[in-house]
Design an enzyme around this catalytic site. Structure first.
Site, PDB file in Angstrom:
ATOM      1  N   ASN A 164       0.770  -1.246   0.000  1.00  0.00           N
ATOM      2  CA  ASN A 164       0.000   0.000   0.000  1.00  0.00           C
ATOM      3  C   ASN A 164       0.802   1.298   0.000  1.00  0.00           C
ATOM      4  O   ASN A 164       0.301   2.308  -0.467  1.00  0.00           O
ATOM      5  CB  ASN A 164      -1.015  -0.002   1.151  1.00  0.00           C
ATOM      6  CG  ASN A 164      -0.379  -0.217   2.497  1.00  0.00           C
ATOM      7  OD1 ASN A 164       0.616  -0.920   2.614  1.00  0.00           O
ATOM      8  ND2 ASN A 164      -0.935   0.375   3.524  1.00  0.00           N
ATOM      9  N   GLY A 238       2.442  -6.761   6.514  1.00  0.00           N
ATOM     10  CA  GLY A 238       1.464  -7.381   5.634  1.00  0.00           C
ATOM     11  C   GLY A 238       0.258  -7.862   6.415  1.00  0.00           C
ATOM     12  O   GLY A 238      -0.019  -7.381   7.521  1.00  0.00           O
ATOM     13  N   SER A 239      -0.427  -8.837   5.854  1.00  0.00           N
ATOM     14  CA  SER A 239      -1.702  -9.275   6.430  1.00  0.00           C
ATOM     15  C   SER A 239      -1.491 -10.292   7.554  1.00  0.00           C
ATOM     16  O   SER A 239      -0.444 -10.944   7.637  1.00  0.00           O
ATOM     17  CB  SER A 239      -2.567  -9.889   5.339  1.00  0.00           C
ATOM     18  OG  SER A 239      -1.952 -11.059   4.862  1.00  0.00           O
ATOM     19  N   THR A 242      -0.752 -14.005   6.345  1.00  0.00           N
ATOM     20  CA  THR A 242       0.640 -14.204   5.893  1.00  0.00           C
ATOM     21  C   THR A 242       1.592 -14.149   7.095  1.00  0.00           C
ATOM     22  O   THR A 242       2.540 -14.941   7.174  1.00  0.00           O
ATOM     23  CB  THR A 242       1.047 -13.143   4.842  1.00  0.00           C
ATOM     24  OG1 THR A 242       0.066 -13.114   3.818  1.00  0.00           O
ATOM     25  CG2 THR A 242       2.395 -13.452   4.233  1.00  0.00           C
ATOM     26  N   GLY A 243       1.330 -13.258   8.027  1.00  0.00           N
ATOM     27  CA  GLY A 243       2.187 -13.159   9.220  1.00  0.00           C
ATOM     28  C   GLY A 243       2.166 -14.448  10.028  1.00  0.00           C
ATOM     29  O   GLY A 243       3.214 -14.917  10.503  1.00  0.00           O
ATOM     30  N   GLU A 262       4.165  -6.420  11.439  1.00  0.00           N
ATOM     31  CA  GLU A 262       3.288  -5.238  11.402  1.00  0.00           C
ATOM     32  C   GLU A 262       2.111  -5.598  10.529  1.00  0.00           C
ATOM     33  O   GLU A 262       2.247  -5.714   9.311  1.00  0.00           O
ATOM     34  CB  GLU A 262       4.051  -4.044  10.803  1.00  0.00           C
ATOM     35  CG  GLU A 262       5.058  -3.425  11.719  1.00  0.00           C
ATOM     36  CD  GLU A 262       4.416  -2.675  12.881  1.00  0.00           C
ATOM     37  OE1 GLU A 262       3.251  -2.257  12.782  1.00  0.00           O
ATOM     38  OE2 GLU A 262       5.104  -2.518  13.909  1.00  0.00           O
ATOM     39  N   CYS A 298      -3.376   0.171   6.867  1.00  0.00           N
ATOM     40  CA  CYS A 298      -3.505  -0.564   8.139  1.00  0.00           C
ATOM     41  C   CYS A 298      -4.052   0.338   9.227  1.00  0.00           C
ATOM     42  O   CYS A 298      -4.740  -0.105  10.135  1.00  0.00           O
ATOM     43  CB  CYS A 298      -2.152  -1.111   8.549  1.00  0.00           C
ATOM     44  SG  CYS A 298      -0.899   0.174   8.739  1.00  0.00           S
ATOM     45  N   GLU A 475       7.642  -0.096  15.466  1.00  0.00           N
ATOM     46  CA  GLU A 475       8.565   0.483  14.494  1.00  0.00           C
ATOM     47  C   GLU A 475       8.776   1.978  14.779  1.00  0.00           C
ATOM     48  O   GLU A 475       8.213   2.542  15.705  1.00  0.00           O
ATOM     49  CB  GLU A 475       8.014   0.289  13.078  1.00  0.00           C
ATOM     50  CG  GLU A 475       7.968  -1.185  12.700  1.00  0.00           C
ATOM     51  CD  GLU A 475       7.693  -1.433  11.229  1.00  0.00           C
ATOM     52  OE1 GLU A 475       7.090  -0.574  10.574  1.00  0.00           O
ATOM     53  OE2 GLU A 475       8.086  -2.517  10.745  1.00  0.00           O
TER      54      GLU A 475
END
Ligand code: NAD
Length: 507
Positions: A164, A238-239, A242-243, A262, A298, A475
């Site tokens: 994004n 990412g999503s 996937t995480g 994240e 996000c 982060e």
């Protein structure tokens, strides 16, 4: 509704250009010439091809990064910081090209992508300063011993990013790993990798060969990066699915890996009845990031919890504002909001619109193809749902699109339960003129980042990350810097000074 392109930036910046990966300072194709198409979501046309890395390509990139790491670490913070400075200069020089690559490849408006590059600059300058001031500890734990801590980089960091904010993620997310003496293999999202491959030219000029490596492709090279035994630290944006898969695959590699994740948000914006409604409507629309990345963010306040006393007024004003949005070609003048990133993603978002309606919510505005926009583009006008009930999918699940769900509330405790009643906990915001209430409420909200009378903005220096399923780690902060290093204690047993002196004088 749609804006008009002034020139053809696709011809200027993309068509006919070769996009290559960066491995060990060399620009390379993928093994066997494997390539995937890059599609312009404003038109649905294929505009370029880019390499699709194999497992062997990933392994080669890790080799290069490992080879470069010792010398990179030895440069020290100031030496590494000099490379950061050069990188920053190049980022300014190539700003327009990189912003256009993002607009063409991601559908995000070019105006917003120029700002994304400007936002990246403080990261380039701040990380070396922050790293310069990192200090370990001398620990007076036991008499007769000297204990101190030092920080050791992991070696090669695997950096995987979401689609994004392509150029901003590529320009800023590897930096804390680099400044702490790691080298990096980065993999951007395949839907929006063009600007990262453009940026690779800047990395090649600013950093020694092998320090920054860029590979492109999807799940296969991502998995190769995650499972390679030489990668001890993986940073992922990412999503959630996937995480979770990355956590599992990292464990299945048979080695311990340090992860930061994240991930998604279904962020509550809590509105009390004392607010100025037009101001809050403006804040809600801004906080949705409609005009930055079509709400594909996000941190978007996609769940707006509005006190019933001002609920109808809020919904009506928000819908009126959004009906005036210009939705069109991302790289055209005057576009407020571009298309969604891909046909597949637009279908996913449309699925939520249908579910919202079938579950009984009212789609007040949006969800349509804007009049005048190219037929092949993946457009959707910004949507507002009213009459949303807490159990509905549009109230609970991350849609990651231009869809704002507005829920009414009456009772304070029920509102807190509602705000905290989802699995995600990335951001939240509280809107009221009563600061006692604002801060008491901020304390109750289960989220990693809470705004009072603001939304979506976050800065280098303010730790960003989520609670619950939104992730692990913070982060943009000292905490992130430390997360790229392991702490080592050096423990020295000091001999008794009399014995040591006696031995010295008897020589
Ligand atoms: P995604 O999970 O589909 O992909 C993210 C990255 O992971 C891509 O580079 C992808 O190629 C890679 N990947 C896919 N499968 C993999 C595998 N098996 N192993 C390793 N890597 C793999 O996410 P997306 O659609 O690109 O991004 C949207 C999501 O990202 C949303 O959920 C959003 O909330 C989240 N996001 C979070 C933040 C944050 O800071 N918290 C920021 C931006 C986006």
């Amino acid at each position: 509704m749609s804006g008009t392109a002034t020139a053809d930036p696709v011809d200027t910046y993309v068509r006919g250009r070769e996009f290559k990966m960066l491995l060990g300072g060399e620009f390379v194709d993928a093994e066997g010439g494997r390539r995937v198409e890059a599609v312009d979501p404003s038109t649905g046309e294929t505009v370029a091809e880019l390499p699709e890395a194999s497992r062997q390509d990933v392994s080669n990139a890790i080799d290069a990064a490992q080879h470069a790491q010792t010398a990179w670490k030895a440069l020290g913070v100031d030496g590494r910081g000099a490379c950061f400075r050069r990188f920053g200069e190049l980022l300014v020089e190539r700003r327009e090209e990189l912003a256009m690559l993002d607009a063409i490849d991601s559908g995000n408006p070019v105006t917003a992508m120029r700002i994304d590059i400007d936002i990246s600059m403080p990261y380039v300058t701040a990380w070396p300063q922050l790293a310069r001031w990192l200090a370990g500890e001398m620990i007076p734990a036991t008499p007769g011993n000297l204990h101190y801590t030092s920080f050791v980089p992991y070696g090669v960091v695997g950096r995987i990013t979401a689609f994004n904010h392509p150029v901003m993620f590529a320009a800023t997310r590897p930096l804390p790993a680099l400044i702490t003496g790691n080298t990096v293999v980065m993999k951007p999202a395949p839907q929006t990798a063009l600007s990262t491959l453009g940026l690779a030219e800047l990395f090649a000029e600013a950093f020694p060969p092998g320090v920054m490596n860029v590979i492109t492709g999807g799940a296969e090279p991502g998995d190769a990066l995650v499972t390679d035994p030489r990668i001890k630290r993986i940073a992922f944006t990412g999503s959630v699915p996937t995480g979770l898969l990355i956590q599992r695959r990292a464990a299945e590699s048979g080695h311990v890996k340090h992860l930061s994740l994240e991930m998604g948000g279904k962020n509550a914006m809590v509105v009390f009845p004392d607010v100025d409604v037009p101001e809050v409507v403006e804040g809600a629309i801004f906080g949705m990031n409609f005009n930055v990345c079509q709400g594909q963010s996000c941190g978007s306040n996609s769940r707006v919890l509005v006190h019933r006393a001002i609920y109808d007024e809020f919904v009506e004003q928000a819908a009126t504002e959004l009906r005036n949005y210009t939705v069109g070609v991302a790289y055209a003048d005057g576009t407020d909001m571009g298309p969604l990133v891909s046909a597949q993603h637009r279908e996913r978002v449309r699925g939520y619109l249908e579910r919202g309606v079938s579950e009984g919510a009212e789609l007040v505005t949006g969800g349509e193809h804007p009049a005048g926009a190219p037929a092949g583009g993946y457009y959707m006008t910004p949507a507002v749902f009213a009459g949303v009930k807490p159990r509905m999918a549009i109230a609970r699940e991350e849609i990651f699109g231009p869809v704002m769900s507005v829920l009414p509330w009456d009772n304070y405790d029920e509102m807190i339960e509602l705000a905290n009643g989802v699995d995600l906990g990335l951001t939240a915001s509280v809107w009221t003129h009563d600061l006692d209430l604002a801060h008491r409420t901020a304390d109750r909200l289960d989220a990693g980042y809470v705004w009072v009378n603001d939304s979506t903005r976050h800065y280098m220096g303010t730790p960003f990350g989520g609670t619950k399923d939104s992730g692990i780690g913070r982060e943009e902060s000292r905490e992130e810097l430390l997360s790229y290093m392991e702490t080592k204690v050096v423990h020295t047993r000091l001999r008794d000074p009399h014995a040591a002196f006696a031995r010295m004088t008897s020589l």
